[in-house]
Write an enzyme that holds these catalytic residues in place. Structure first.
Site, PDB file in Angstrom:
ATOM      1  N   ARG A 103       0.812  -1.226   0.000  1.00 22.31           N
ATOM      2  CA  ARG A 103       0.000   0.000   0.000  1.00 22.31           C
ATOM      3  C   ARG A 103       0.846   1.277   0.000  1.00 22.31           C
ATOM      4  O   ARG A 103       0.385   2.350   0.374  1.00 22.31           O
ATOM      5  CB  ARG A 103      -0.991   0.018   1.173  1.00 22.31           C
ATOM      6  CG  ARG A 103      -2.017  -1.104   1.123  1.00 22.31           C
ATOM      7  CD  ARG A 103      -3.155  -0.861   2.094  1.00 22.31           C
ATOM      8  NE  ARG A 103      -4.148  -1.920   2.002  1.00 22.31           N
ATOM      9  CZ  ARG A 103      -4.147  -3.009   2.779  1.00 22.31           C
ATOM     10  NH1 ARG A 103      -3.200  -3.167   3.692  1.00 22.31           N
ATOM     11  NH2 ARG A 103      -5.084  -3.921   2.648  1.00 22.31           N
ATOM     12  N   LYS A 125       0.173  11.144 -10.400  1.00 18.00           N
ATOM     13  CA  LYS A 125      -0.611  10.254 -11.258  1.00 18.00           C
ATOM     14  C   LYS A 125       0.325   9.205 -11.851  1.00 18.00           C
ATOM     15  O   LYS A 125       1.323   9.539 -12.484  1.00 18.00           O
ATOM     16  CB  LYS A 125      -1.304  11.041 -12.371  1.00 18.00           C
ATOM     17  CG  LYS A 125      -2.485  11.846 -11.887  1.00 18.00           C
ATOM     18  CD  LYS A 125      -3.079  12.702 -12.984  1.00 18.00           C
ATOM     19  CE  LYS A 125      -3.790  11.891 -14.026  1.00 18.00           C
ATOM     20  NZ  LYS A 125      -4.515  12.745 -14.998  1.00 18.00           N
ATOM     21  N   GLU A 167       5.144  20.776 -23.039  1.00 20.64           N
ATOM     22  CA  GLU A 167       4.430  20.814 -21.760  1.00 20.64           C
ATOM     23  C   GLU A 167       4.672  22.139 -21.030  1.00 20.64           C
ATOM     24  O   GLU A 167       3.775  22.660 -20.361  1.00 20.64           O
ATOM     25  CB  GLU A 167       4.844  19.638 -20.873  1.00 20.64           C
ATOM     26  CG  GLU A 167       4.375  18.281 -21.362  1.00 20.64           C
ATOM     27  CD  GLU A 167       2.879  18.036 -21.144  1.00 20.64           C
ATOM     28  OE1 GLU A 167       2.201  18.896 -20.550  1.00 20.64           O
ATOM     29  OE2 GLU A 167       2.391  16.978 -21.583  1.00 20.64           O
ATOM     30  N   LYS A 209       2.239  23.319 -11.857  1.00 18.29           N
ATOM     31  CA  LYS A 209       1.560  22.033 -11.772  1.00 18.29           C
ATOM     32  C   LYS A 209       1.239  21.675 -10.332  1.00 18.29           C
ATOM     33  O   LYS A 209       0.133  21.198 -10.030  1.00 18.29           O
ATOM     34  CB  LYS A 209       2.393  20.935 -12.422  1.00 18.29           C
ATOM     35  CG  LYS A 209       1.669  19.584 -12.386  1.00 18.29           C
ATOM     36  CD  LYS A 209       2.228  18.567 -13.345  1.00 18.29           C
ATOM     37  CE  LYS A 209       1.381  17.294 -13.338  1.00 18.29           C
ATOM     38  NZ  LYS A 209       1.873  16.281 -14.295  1.00 18.29           N
ATOM     39  N   GLU A 219      -8.677  14.931  -9.087  1.00 17.61           N
ATOM     40  CA  GLU A 219      -9.542  15.322 -10.208  1.00 17.61           C
ATOM     41  C   GLU A 219     -11.016  15.250  -9.865  1.00 17.61           C
ATOM     42  O   GLU A 219     -11.846  14.841 -10.686  1.00 17.61           O
ATOM     43  CB  GLU A 219      -9.240  14.440 -11.429  1.00 17.61           C
ATOM     44  CG  GLU A 219      -7.823  14.577 -11.949  1.00 17.61           C
ATOM     45  CD  GLU A 219      -7.567  13.745 -13.189  1.00 17.61           C
ATOM     46  OE1 GLU A 219      -8.148  12.638 -13.295  1.00 17.61           O
ATOM     47  OE2 GLU A 219      -6.801  14.186 -14.050  1.00 17.61           O
ATOM     48  N   ARG A 224      -8.019  20.167 -11.803  1.00 16.33           N
ATOM     49  CA  ARG A 224      -6.850  19.496 -12.375  1.00 16.33           C
ATOM     50  C   ARG A 224      -7.006  19.236 -13.868  1.00 16.33           C
ATOM     51  O   ARG A 224      -6.013  19.025 -14.582  1.00 16.33           O
ATOM     52  CB  ARG A 224      -6.593  18.187 -11.623  1.00 16.33           C
ATOM     53  CG  ARG A 224      -5.295  17.517 -12.038  1.00 16.33           C
ATOM     54  CD  ARG A 224      -4.819  16.483 -11.045  1.00 16.33           C
ATOM     55  NE  ARG A 224      -3.613  15.839 -11.535  1.00 16.33           N
ATOM     56  CZ  ARG A 224      -2.748  15.166 -10.780  1.00 16.33           C
ATOM     57  NH1 ARG A 224      -2.967  15.047  -9.483  1.00 16.33           N
ATOM     58  NH2 ARG A 224      -1.679  14.611 -11.300  1.00 16.33           N
ATOM     59  N   ASN A 228      -4.817  18.924 -18.710  1.00 15.80           N
ATOM     60  CA  ASN A 228      -5.080  18.094 -19.885  1.00 15.80           C
ATOM     61  C   ASN A 228      -5.254  18.907 -21.164  1.00 15.80           C
ATOM     62  O   ASN A 228      -5.647  18.341 -22.194  1.00 15.80           O
ATOM     63  CB  ASN A 228      -6.332  17.235 -19.657  1.00 15.80           C
ATOM     64  CG  ASN A 228      -6.080  16.106 -18.681  1.00 15.80           C
ATOM     65  OD1 ASN A 228      -5.102  15.379 -18.792  1.00 15.80           O
ATOM     66  ND2 ASN A 228      -6.955  15.977 -17.701  1.00 15.80           N
ATOM     67  N   HIS A 231      -4.370  17.418 -24.495  1.00 12.96           N
ATOM     68  CA  HIS A 231      -4.174  15.987 -24.298  1.00 12.96           C
ATOM     69  C   HIS A 231      -5.333  15.133 -24.801  1.00 12.96           C
ATOM     70  O   HIS A 231      -5.135  13.957 -25.109  1.00 12.96           O
ATOM     71  CB  HIS A 231      -3.931  15.688 -22.817  1.00 12.96           C
ATOM     72  CG  HIS A 231      -2.574  16.116 -22.350  1.00 12.96           C
ATOM     73  ND1 HIS A 231      -2.124  17.410 -22.464  1.00 12.96           N
ATOM     74  CD2 HIS A 231      -1.563  15.415 -21.764  1.00 12.96           C
ATOM     75  CE1 HIS A 231      -0.886  17.482 -21.965  1.00 12.96           C
ATOM     76  NE2 HIS A 231      -0.532  16.296 -21.542  1.00 12.96           N
ATOM     77  N   HIS A 235      -3.560  12.650 -27.008  1.00 10.48           N
ATOM     78  CA  HIS A 235      -3.539  11.224 -26.700  1.00 10.48           C
ATOM     79  C   HIS A 235      -4.158  10.405 -27.841  1.00 10.48           C
ATOM     80  O   HIS A 235      -3.719   9.286 -28.124  1.00 10.48           O
ATOM     81  CB  HIS A 235      -4.300  10.941 -25.406  1.00 10.48           C
ATOM     82  CG  HIS A 235      -3.526  11.297 -24.169  1.00 10.48           C
ATOM     83  ND1 HIS A 235      -4.116  11.354 -22.923  1.00 10.48           N
ATOM     84  CD2 HIS A 235      -2.224  11.603 -23.981  1.00 10.48           C
ATOM     85  CE1 HIS A 235      -3.192  11.684 -22.029  1.00 10.48           C
ATOM     86  NE2 HIS A 235      -2.044  11.843 -22.652  1.00 10.48           N
ATOM     87  N   HIS A 247       5.060  11.847 -27.350  1.00  9.84           N
ATOM     88  CA  HIS A 247       4.055  12.553 -26.560  1.00  9.84           C
ATOM     89  C   HIS A 247       4.086  14.070 -26.773  1.00  9.84           C
ATOM     90  O   HIS A 247       3.053  14.689 -27.049  1.00  9.84           O
ATOM     91  CB  HIS A 247       4.247  12.233 -25.078  1.00  9.84           C
ATOM     92  CG  HIS A 247       3.293  12.936 -24.170  1.00  9.84           C
ATOM     93  ND1 HIS A 247       1.969  12.570 -24.041  1.00  9.84           N
ATOM     94  CD2 HIS A 247       3.462  14.011 -23.350  1.00  9.84           C
ATOM     95  CE1 HIS A 247       1.361  13.377 -23.187  1.00  9.84           C
ATOM     96  NE2 HIS A 247       2.245  14.249 -22.748  1.00  9.84           N
TER      97      HIS A 247
END
Length: 348
Positions: A103, A125, A167, A209, A219, A224, A228, A231, A235, A247
């Site tokens: 965990r 993330k 980015e 960020k 999110e 947040r 994106n 993206h 993506h 990317h």
């Protein structure tokens, strides 16, 4: 060196930015394991050294489980440290492994690319790809520390450096007008990798960020999602090219497409698209599909886009730039998104 700590929910994330800051890890007490791509050799003294494949194909659940197996076999506990050293793929799969091992054990991110320093290493993330969907299986898990050693950028190929700038430009376009102006005025120094200028660019990106993440770690508040920008379509481009388009390049074209959609739908002020195009071109980034020099299957890209995690029933939640440094969240009907995206991607 810049050294600061940001509180995110129940975690404190320490960030170190500068040259030769990697030595800070020697003082940590406890076992240390490191995960890195096979192409990267490291001089760090660790108790466990795990090599993995780099690139999107290395982000597989079997790789994450292999890391967990090796941690167990080496007697690691929750008080020990797992160091992710590499680009986005290594940071993602290692972060995921760290989050599920007992965990969670202490995760240290050591990004070796500009893209990793301003994006992948920050925010907690973690995930692996599943079928056509990027990062579909994952967790939210904050690193104990982020070590951004600018020495890694000395040998980073110029094209890889440009991809990372995509980015950085994203933050400037939707969050940080001051950064936009700085990028506009300091192109030559940035591309020559002047250390003082680079330190400021990376620090501004990391702070932007982390601020967003601290407001909306998981999110759930609709904040947040700003990260994106570019993206949703970016993506899709990656998936449509079977992940042959890097990317940063995909996100660059994605930002252009999404800025145009924002303008067409009346959310972006006049001139925003031109500002987006100008800054991306200044840094030699692609602004159209034909500049990607790769085959993108449009139908496959659209199918992937409709599997996006931001889709809510018949709508997709997207962050639109309203003016440089400002944004708003908009629910876009999926048929409208598909129609605009086909125009951008070159579909019929």
């Amino acid at each position: 060196m810049i050294d600061f700590t940001e509180k995110i929910c129940c975690s404190e994330v320490r960030v170190k930015i500068g040259r030769e800051v990697l030595g800070e890890l020697d003082s940590l007490q406890g076992k240390k394991g490191i995960v890195h791509p096979r192409t990267l050799r490291t001089q760090l003294k660790t108790d466990l050294d795990i090599e993995i494949e780099d690139g999107e194909r290395g982000k597989d659940i079997s790789v994450a489980m292999r890391i967990v197996d090796e941690l167990l076999s080496s007697g690691f506990t929750r008080g020990d440290y797992l160091i992710a050293m590499g680009g986005g793929t290594v940071l993602d799969v290692t972060g995921f492994s760290a989050s599920i091992f007992m965990r969670g054990l202490n995760l240290i991110n050591v990004p070796t690319t500009l893209l990793g320093m301003v994006d992948a290493a920050i925010g907690g993330k973690n995930g692996v790809n599943y079928r056509l969907a990027k990062n579909m299986i994952g967790t939210f898990y904050q690193p104990f520390m982020i070590v951004e050693d600018l020495s890694f950028l000395d040998t980073l190929p110029v094209e890889e450096f440009r991809r990372g700038m995509a980015e950085v430009i994203k933050y400037a376009l939707v969050l940080d007008k001051e950064l936009y102006d700085f990028l506009s005025l300091n192109h030559d120094s940035i591309m020559k990798r002047n250390q003082d200028v680079l330190e400021k660019v990376i620090y501004s990106s990391v702070k932007d960020k982390l601020f967003v993440v601290s407001e909306d770690e998981r999110e759930t508040k609709g904040v947040r999602i700003v990260l994106n920008f570019g993206h949703t379509i970016g993506h899709a481009i990656e998936a449509g090219s079977d992940f042959k388009v890097p990317h940063g390049l995909a996100i660059s074209v994605g930002m252009v497409c999404e800025a145009k959609i924002a303008e067409e739908m009346g959310y972006a002020e006049e001139g925003v698209v031109e500002d987006v195009l100008w800054l991306l071109q200044l840094y030699g980034l692609p602004i159209s599909m034909d500049q990607l020099n790769a085959k993108v299957e449009v139908e496959r890209a659209l199918k992937s886009m409709l599997m996006d995690k931001k889709r809510r029933g018949e709508e997709t939640l997207m962050p639109f730039p309203t003016r440089i440094g400002n944004w708003r969240s908009v629910s876009v009907p999926n048929d409208t998104l598909v129609s605009f995206s086909k125009q951008c991607l070159g579909g019929n």
